[in-house]
Structures are given as structure tokens and as C-alpha cells.
Scaffold this active site. Structure first.
Site, short mmCIF file in Angstrom:
data_model
loop_
_atom_site.label_atom_id
_atom_site.label_comp_id
_atom_site.label_asym_id
_atom_site.label_seq_id
_atom_site.Cartn_x
_atom_site.Cartn_y
_atom_site.Cartn_z
N CYS A 33 0.83 -1.21 0.00
CA CYS A 33 0.00 0.00 0.00
C CYS A 33 0.86 1.25 0.00
CB CYS A 33 -0.94 0.01 1.20
SG CYS A 33 -0.08 0.06 2.78
N CYS A 103 -2.37 -3.48 8.54
CA CYS A 103 -2.04 -2.12 9.00
C CYS A 103 -1.57 -2.16 10.45
CB CYS A 103 -3.25 -1.20 8.88
SG CYS A 103 -4.13 -1.38 7.33
FE1 FES Z 1 -1.54 0.62 4.26
FE2 FES Z 1 -3.37 0.46 6.08
S1 FES Z 1 -3.65 0.35 3.96
S2 FES Z 1 -1.26 0.59 6.37
#
Ligand code: FES
Length: 147
Positions: A33, A103
Site C-alpha cells: 500500500c 495495517c
Molecule cells: Fe496501508 Fe493500512 S492500507 S497501512
């Protein structure tokens, strides 16, 4: 989707910022991400976490988990801080949606990286502490495991 506690820590995160001359600093990222988290620890001569601050360039769950993780490790010994798992942080927040579990791992890894930095600087061994993951392949493997 998110518990009230998660929303509270997201809207009013605790311990945001930096610590000057921190005893340990840990920065970790999630290759998938692109989110980044940095944790600063102030550790006293008795190996107790006097203060913890964080900066997160990431999603709401990453902010909420770093906020809760810093709250949970302040006042603890480095050994106890190491034992604050992402699971414990999630439980304290009343849970996270399954797609957001990775996360919370970021927060755990950032704390561990900061503890590692502290241990390296002071020539201390914290039992059970592993070197931070800095190999992108390992990060990717880990992310696959959380999917
Ligand atoms: Fe990347 Fe939550 S989506 S840390």
C-alpha cells in the site's frame, strides 16, 4: 465497519510527533500500500519507555493502531513493550476489519524496529527481538500471508 475506539484514535490520535534525540527510532513500510510509519521511543536508564511518539503516512487503521500501540507501550519495560502484539493492539481497539489487519502489523513492526535501534545503540540484548524486516521480498511474503 470501524469500532468507536478505532474512530476515536483515528480522529484524535495520541502521541503524534517526534522525539528529539530519541533513544530508538524505527521506520517501516508496507510495500503493497506504500504506507510508512515511524516510531520514536524515549527510554530511561531502567529500560522503561518514558515516551513514545509516531508519524504515520498511512491509512486510518494505521493511524489508529499506532496511536493505540504508543499508548500501550508507554510506562512499560522494553521487554514488555516487545510483547505488545498487533493482536493485543487490535483487541484494545475492539477489532479491525480483516482487510486492515496488515495495517496493525505495521505498528508492531515499527515498535520492534525502534526497540532494535535502541538495543543496537546501547549494546543491549532484548530477548526475542528480531532485526527489522528491511528486505522487500520478506515484506511481500508477509503481505501475501495476510491476504
Ligand atoms: Fe496501508 Fe493500512 S492500507 S497501512
Amino acid at each position: 465497519m470501524y469500532t468507536e475506539k478505532v474512530m476515536d484514535h483515528f480522529m484524535h490520535p495520541r502521541n503524534v510527533g517526534e522525539i528529539e534525540n530519541a533513544s530508538g527510532v524505527g521506520t517501516v513500510g508496507n510495500a503493497k500500500c506504500g504506507d510508512i510509519m515511524r516510531i520514536y521511543l524515549d527510554i530511561d536508564e531502567n529500560q522503561i519507555v518514558r515516551d513514545a511518539k509516531f508519524k504515520t503516512f498511512g491509512c486510518g487503521a494505521a493511524i489508529a493502531t499506532s496511536s493505540m500501540a504508543t499508548e500501550m507501550i508507554i510506562g512499560k519495560t522494553v521487554q514488555e513493550a516487545l510483547e505488545v502484539t498487533n493482536k493485543a493492539v487490535m483487541e484494545a481497539l475492539g477489532g479491525l476489519p480483516p482487510v486492515k489487519v496488515h495495517c496493525s502489523l505495521l505498528a508492531e513492526e515499527a515498535v520492534h524496529a525502534a526497540l532494535w535501534d535502541y538495543a543496537q545503540k546501547n549494546g543491549i540484548v532484548i530477548e526475542g527481538l528480531k532485526p527489522p524486516v528491511d528486505d522487500v521480498d520478506e515484506v511481500e511474503e508477509r503481505d501475501k500471508a495476510c491476504e
